[in-house]
Scaffold this active site. Structure first.
Site, PDB file in Angstrom:
ATOM      1  CG  HIS A 109      -9.008   1.162  -4.460  1.00 33.90           C
ATOM      2  ND1 HIS A 109      -7.834   1.394  -5.112  1.00 33.90           N
ATOM      3  CD2 HIS A 109      -9.156   1.926  -3.329  1.00 33.90           C
ATOM      4  CE1 HIS A 109      -7.249   2.571  -4.541  1.00 33.90           C
ATOM      5  NE2 HIS A 109      -7.969   2.832  -3.628  1.00 33.90           N
ATOM      6  CE1 TYR A 127      -3.261   3.168   0.193  1.00 32.11           C
ATOM      7  CE2 TYR A 127      -2.433   3.074   2.577  1.00 32.11           C
ATOM      8  CZ  TYR A 127      -3.323   3.509   1.561  1.00 32.11           C
ATOM      9  OH  TYR A 127      -4.149   4.714   1.544  1.00 32.11           O
ATOM     10  CG  ASP A 155      -3.906   1.963  -3.464  1.00 26.37           C
ATOM     11  OD1 ASP A 155      -3.293   2.712  -4.663  1.00 26.37           O
ATOM     12  OD2 ASP A 155      -4.416   2.519  -2.986  1.00 26.37           O
TER      13      ASP A 155
END
Length: 259
Positions: A250, A108, A149
């Site tokens: 997302h 992340y 991500d």
């Protein structure tokens, strides 16, 4: 072998959505981001009941990453050794496949907030540390997949309106250069190995009916080392979960590997 990544934007809120998605899409490994819960609150029993093992590292309210896998994981490393950071943003595990061991990393990456924020240089420093970490991992694990991500849209085709986003985080040239430097270790963007529909995105703001208008960005990626790139037969974004009630902002990205 199927591997996937999904920023669920709170596993507590979206546990049932995650379990439903796994039931419909029984991938071998699912990398999660933004768990937004501490380790003692991680729903391990529910994950195991669904037939998955889990390695995770979390914190209250923010961040947190995990790898859910059908096979047991080993050699778990949380965050990046040598990089002083209290945020839980990275977890690395080893899985066994018929072709041999596969290193799976769930990331992340920082958002950066804005170009004049103190969080922006932190993002670039974090990326530099990630590059060093992945370079070291590649020396040990030729079969490596970095999923997550990344909070960077690689180029303008990954942005619904490049002119509107100019001068903002997620699309700035230093961020894109940091992502390119990571890819230049020998990694490949699995999504771009195949012909894809135009305006394919993985994130849409909750505001201004962004999903309905497909006003999104492609910031969730699966990066593969050469042996996994050569084994990759498909990669797609699954937009269906974005249509759920109270969805994550997302969508999952899924890659299929012939291993």
């Amino acid at each position: 072998m199927k591997i996937a990544t999904w920023n669920v934007n709170s596993l507590k809120i979206r546990l049932n959505q995650t379990l439903d998605w796994l039931a419909a899409n029984p991938v071998d490994a699912l990398c999660l981001q933004e768990l937004k819960l501490t380790d003692d609150k991680f729903p391990l029993a529910a994950i195991e009941e669904a037939g998955y093992h889990a390695a995770f590292t979390g914190q209250k309210t923010y961040n947190g990453v995990a790898v859910l896998s059908r096979a047991p994981v080993r050699d778990v490393v949380r965050n990046m050794p040598g990089f002083d950071d209290t945020h839980q943003r990275l977890i690395s595990v080893t899985l066994d496949s018929p072709a041999g061991e596969v290193r799976v990393i769930s990331a992340y990456c920082p958002n950066g907030q804005s170009l004049d924020s103190e969080k922006y240089p932190y993002k670039l420093a974090w990326y530099a540390a990630l590059r060093e970490h992945v370079a070291a991992e590649l020396q040990r694990y030729p079969r490596l997949a970095l999923l997550g991500d990344f909070n960077v849209a690689p180029d303008d085709r990954d942005v619904h309106d490049p002119a509107k986003w100019e001068g903002q985080v997620l699309v700035s040239e230093p961020e894109r250069a940091a992502l390119r430097a990571l890819i230049e270790l020998g990694l490949s963007d699995a999504f771009r190995l195949f012909e894809q529909p135009e305006k394919s995105f993985s994130w849409w703001d909750y505001r201004q009916l962004a999903f309905r208008r497909n006003a999104g960005l492609r910031i969730d990626h699966i990066l593969l080392s050469p042996p996994l790139r050569d084994a990759c037969t498909a990669c797609a974004i699954d937009k269906e979960p974005r249509r759920n009630d109270q969805p994550s902002d997302h969508a999952p990205v899924v890659a299929t590997l012939d291993l």
